[in-house]
Write a protein that holds these residues in place. Sequence first.
Motif, PDB file in Angstrom:
ATOM      1  N   ILE A 278      -5.068  14.731  -3.841  1.00 20.90           N
ATOM      2  CA  ILE A 278      -5.533  13.780  -2.033  1.00 20.90           C
ATOM      3  C   ILE A 278      -4.414  12.168  -2.086  1.00 20.90           C
ATOM      4  CG2 ILE A 278      -6.031  13.018  -0.176  1.00 20.90           C
ATOM      5  CD1 ILE A 278      -8.480  16.102  -0.416  1.00 20.90           C
ATOM      6  N   THR A 279      -5.008  11.680  -3.213  1.00 16.22           N
ATOM      7  CA  THR A 279      -4.889  10.483  -3.278  1.00 16.22           C
ATOM      8  C   THR A 279      -4.351   9.963  -4.811  1.00 16.22           C
ATOM      9  OG1 THR A 279      -6.631  10.141  -5.065  1.00 16.22           O
ATOM     10  CG2 THR A 279      -7.316  10.163  -2.330  1.00 16.22           C
ATOM     11  N   GLN A 280      -3.128  11.289  -5.460  1.00 18.00           N
ATOM     12  CA  GLN A 280      -2.421  10.720  -6.455  1.00 18.00           C
ATOM     13  C   GLN A 280      -1.711   9.946  -5.397  1.00 18.00           C
ATOM     14  OE1 GLN A 280       0.555  14.009  -6.923  1.00 18.00           O
ATOM     15  NE2 GLN A 280       0.819  13.651  -8.532  1.00 18.00           N
ATOM     16  N   TYR A 281      -0.316   9.658  -4.312  1.00 21.32           N
ATOM     17  CA  TYR A 281       0.034   8.502  -3.693  1.00 21.32           C
ATOM     18  C   TYR A 281      -1.020   7.838  -3.302  1.00 21.32           C
ATOM     19  CZ  TYR A 281       4.154  10.897  -5.672  1.00 21.32           C
ATOM     20  OH  TYR A 281       5.002  11.719  -6.858  1.00 21.32           O
ATOM     21  N   SER A 282      -1.538   6.466  -3.623  1.00 23.57           N
ATOM     22  CA  SER A 282      -2.599   5.958  -3.376  1.00 23.57           C
ATOM     23  C   SER A 282      -2.001   3.929  -3.243  1.00 23.57           C
ATOM     24  CB  SER A 282      -3.463   5.580  -3.962  1.00 23.57           C
ATOM     25  OG  SER A 282      -4.487   7.163  -3.562  1.00 23.57           O
ATOM     26  N   TYR A 283      -1.617   3.823  -2.500  1.00 21.38           N
ATOM     27  CA  TYR A 283      -0.975   2.419  -1.965  1.00 21.38           C
ATOM     28  C   TYR A 283      -2.040   1.290  -3.090  1.00 21.38           C
ATOM     29  CZ  TYR A 283       2.917   1.233   0.067  1.00 21.38           C
ATOM     30  OH  TYR A 283       4.385   0.529  -0.520  1.00 21.38           O
ATOM     31  N   GLY A 284      -1.290   0.460  -4.186  1.00 20.17           N
ATOM     32  CA  GLY A 284      -2.243  -0.279  -4.327  1.00 20.17           C
ATOM     33  C   GLY A 284      -2.079  -1.632  -3.865  1.00 20.17           C
ATOM     34  N   ILE A 285      -3.698  -2.328  -3.179  1.00 22.06           N
ATOM     35  CA  ILE A 285      -4.123  -3.206  -2.988  1.00 22.06           C
ATOM     36  C   ILE A 285      -2.766  -4.187  -2.387  1.00 22.06           C
ATOM     37  CG2 ILE A 285      -5.748  -4.591  -2.317  1.00 22.06           C
ATOM     38  CD1 ILE A 285      -7.720  -3.220  -3.911  1.00 22.06           C
ATOM     39  N   ALA A 286      -2.644  -4.996  -4.228  1.00 25.33           N
ATOM     40  CA  ALA A 286      -1.803  -5.936  -3.522  1.00 25.33           C
ATOM     41  C   ALA A 286      -0.303  -5.556  -3.514  1.00 25.33           C
ATOM     42  CB  ALA A 286      -1.984  -7.174  -5.746  1.00 25.33           C
ATOM     43  N   GLU A 287      -0.191  -4.385  -3.853  1.00 21.99           N
ATOM     44  CA  GLU A 287       1.341  -4.190  -3.561  1.00 21.99           C
ATOM     45  C   GLU A 287       1.425  -3.655  -1.597  1.00 21.99           C
ATOM     46  OE1 GLU A 287       3.759   0.579  -4.490  1.00 21.99           O
ATOM     47  OE2 GLU A 287       2.015   0.037  -4.778  1.00 21.99           O
ATOM     48  N   SER A 288       0.704  -3.783  -1.085  1.00 22.95           N
ATOM     49  CA  SER A 288       0.502  -3.521   0.360  1.00 22.95           C
ATOM     50  C   SER A 288       1.050  -4.545   1.043  1.00 22.95           C
ATOM     51  CB  SER A 288      -0.587  -3.822   1.028  1.00 22.95           C
ATOM     52  OG  SER A 288      -1.527  -2.326   0.729  1.00 22.95           O
ATOM     53  N   LEU A 289       1.126  -6.177   0.458  1.00 25.01           N
ATOM     54  CA  LEU A 289       1.748  -7.059   0.291  1.00 25.01           C
ATOM     55  C   LEU A 289       3.829  -6.823   0.527  1.00 25.01           C
ATOM     56  CD1 LEU A 289       0.474 -10.015  -1.666  1.00 25.01           C
ATOM     57  CD2 LEU A 289      -0.028  -9.845   0.855  1.00 25.01           C
TER      58      LEU A 289
END
Length: 810
Positions: A278-289
Amino acid sequence: MNFSPKAIITHICVIGLFLLASLVYFYPVLQGKAIFQSDIAQYKGMAKERDDFKEVTGEESYWTNSAFGGMPTYQLGANYPNDYIKKLDRLIRFLPRPADYLFLYFIGFYILLLCLKVDFRLAALGAIAFGFSTYLIIILGVGHNAKAHALGYIPMVLGGIVLVFRKKYLLGFILTALAMALEISANHYQMTYYFMLLVLILGLVQLIYAIKDKKLKHFFLSVGILIGAVALSIAANATGLMATKEYADWSTRGKSELTINPDGTPKQPSNGLDKEYITQYSYGIAESLNLFVPRLFGGSGNEDLGKNSKAYEYLVGQGLSPSKAMELSNGLPLYWGEQPIVAGPAYVGAIVFFLFVLGLFLVKGKHKWWLLGGALLSLLLSWGKNFPALTNFMIDYFPLYNKFRAVSSIQVVLELCLPVLGVLGLRQLFKKSVNSKDKLKALKLSFFVAVGLAVFIFILKAFFDFDGMRDEMYRGYFGDELMTMIQRDREAVYVSDTIRSLIYVTLAAVALWFFVKEKIGKNAMVLIMAGLVLFDLVGVALRYVNEDDFVRQREMNTPFQASQIDHALQEDDSVYRVFDPQEGLNGARTSYFHKSIGGYHAAKPRALQNLFEYHLYQNNLQVLNMLNVKYIIQQDEEGNSFPAVNDDANGNAWFVGQLLPVSSANEEIEALKDFNSKLQAVVNTKEYPRLTKLRYETDSLAHIDLVDYRPNYLKYESSNSNDGFAVFSEMHYPSGWNAYIDGKPEEHYKVDYALRGMKVPSGKHVIEFKFEPQVIETGSQITLAACILLGLIIVGGVGYSFVPKKPKES
């Protein structure tokens, strides 16, 4: 919403603008070309047998044997009786693909903003900003058509909900029911589910305000109306929903009956997908910028920097010709985030982000809170494994959340909320009732927030090494020195795109400052903002989806070309299966030409997936034989492919002499490790307690032959001097396949964990398997009734709108 003649003409002009924008962006479709979409190529491989059968017979098979050993076509383009919603959808999407989906983005968002009582000029601006959002364009490039389809109708659904809460009960009901019916018909339940989370937040905010304003009667009336609209939309899609539910339970999305792993260790019980999957594709926290700066984390794994790259300069310096250096630098792996594969960033636009902040300062009331709440929730959930507290809670306790993978895609909710609130912020600037000082203050604060974020991103650069999770693999391809140049290119685009976003924010802020100061008018301001938004978003979108992605229509219609191996195998006119280990469970090329045990689908048949994991990956040839795999595509020492003949394949059907009884799914799949599939069959006697006879006399002259094959019909002729038990190399599907002996219905069983088996009396007989899914017949009747009711309500609503309204008493 205003339906005066003048307003209607205005809306027609805006729709014309959307048509033009859609066709201009995807102009190769006007040349008869088609966009090459990798996922659609795989889909065509999966659906080839179904499509060929329909072309010849005019009938739907509802089953294909060309993929995964056999599966329903419910998720492979099946058309159902009485599906008038699908016909309406095709009328709306009349443009060539993918321009039709871009047009749908525009129309859906425009309707939502009109329902929010936004000026048509700002509504058109918002629609352009939403439609050209980078992620929405990228999914068209890779072929996530069902996702794009669903995202186009979601804003309409929200518009209907807004109308109901505005006490436009009839119009709101009609729009909600119709849009939701179209949304469900789009057949991407993950997107629908994610946006229902936004609807829950909207409803919660409405409830809070209803309690505060003492308007609970209106709130519950609105909720009741909306429930009725949604129920009607569900009924209008009953066939597809019921069929999908039936298949989902049988697929990897359903509850697994196994409680052990392939190595025999205990397996964590789950009624959905694994957390890791389910979480294989998870956005990085800093990547959300990268919502604000597109190539903050490199953009994609295939970036084209041309000559303006350190990698190109290095290659030329090493003596490569400019053309060869350009060829290599046209597909640089610049992405260095935490996701396995990324086709581009989820960039919503620097200007849109700036306007969103402006909306936070200027917009008052309930709309701000549900939009902000939806944006924040989707952002937090998109982090997946990087924010385990919330993600694990949702997976473990929130209904159906564990049925969907790639949680990063929930950011689509945010990508809708930001432009909506941004446009509502612009609407406040339009209003003369809002004090100019308040407008300027909000404008300054928004600008400072955006500039501050850009400065923060510049500072953040010092903490990054621009190393990606796949860089070790890339070093094996490129070498250390070229990889160092690629990392410098990552750093360069980080800086250049941050400056780019800062420039666009500054230009937008200046334009709005001139407007607030009454230096320019509304029309000029809208045109300037539209121009800036287009340059910003289209400039980024064209990096990932452009004319180079289009091919001749013929290439997309026939995405796979037959090889010498394919031609050779097709000379064998028997019914058999092919396995290409290089393709495995993640490719549909083999399915395009042959009957394969592989395929390409997000919801694979669970039984076959388990056969792969527990046996085929461990080289259990008995399982390969029972699946009637006659040819295995192998490679020689030089890497050339050739078809290896499996002489031990069991064929289409055979008689066995012994049934091996087991009492659980675990025992059933474990028993396949050590059995002779030609002589024995494994059967769960707990599931079939009436199957008590376990031994049968076998006769060397006994045979059972497949004499007629269609995807949904199999006819065998058997001859046996004794009562026997036959195993068929076809996937057992509990709902729809009916067995007949000499025209009379007979019970058949699941054997060998995944196949069909049945008792066959002595003598000569005709055995038939017919796929007769009751779910299609039942669902189509419900669908017809719902479509008639919805049509009557729409006609009644239109008629009611022409009834003269009584003047209100003073």
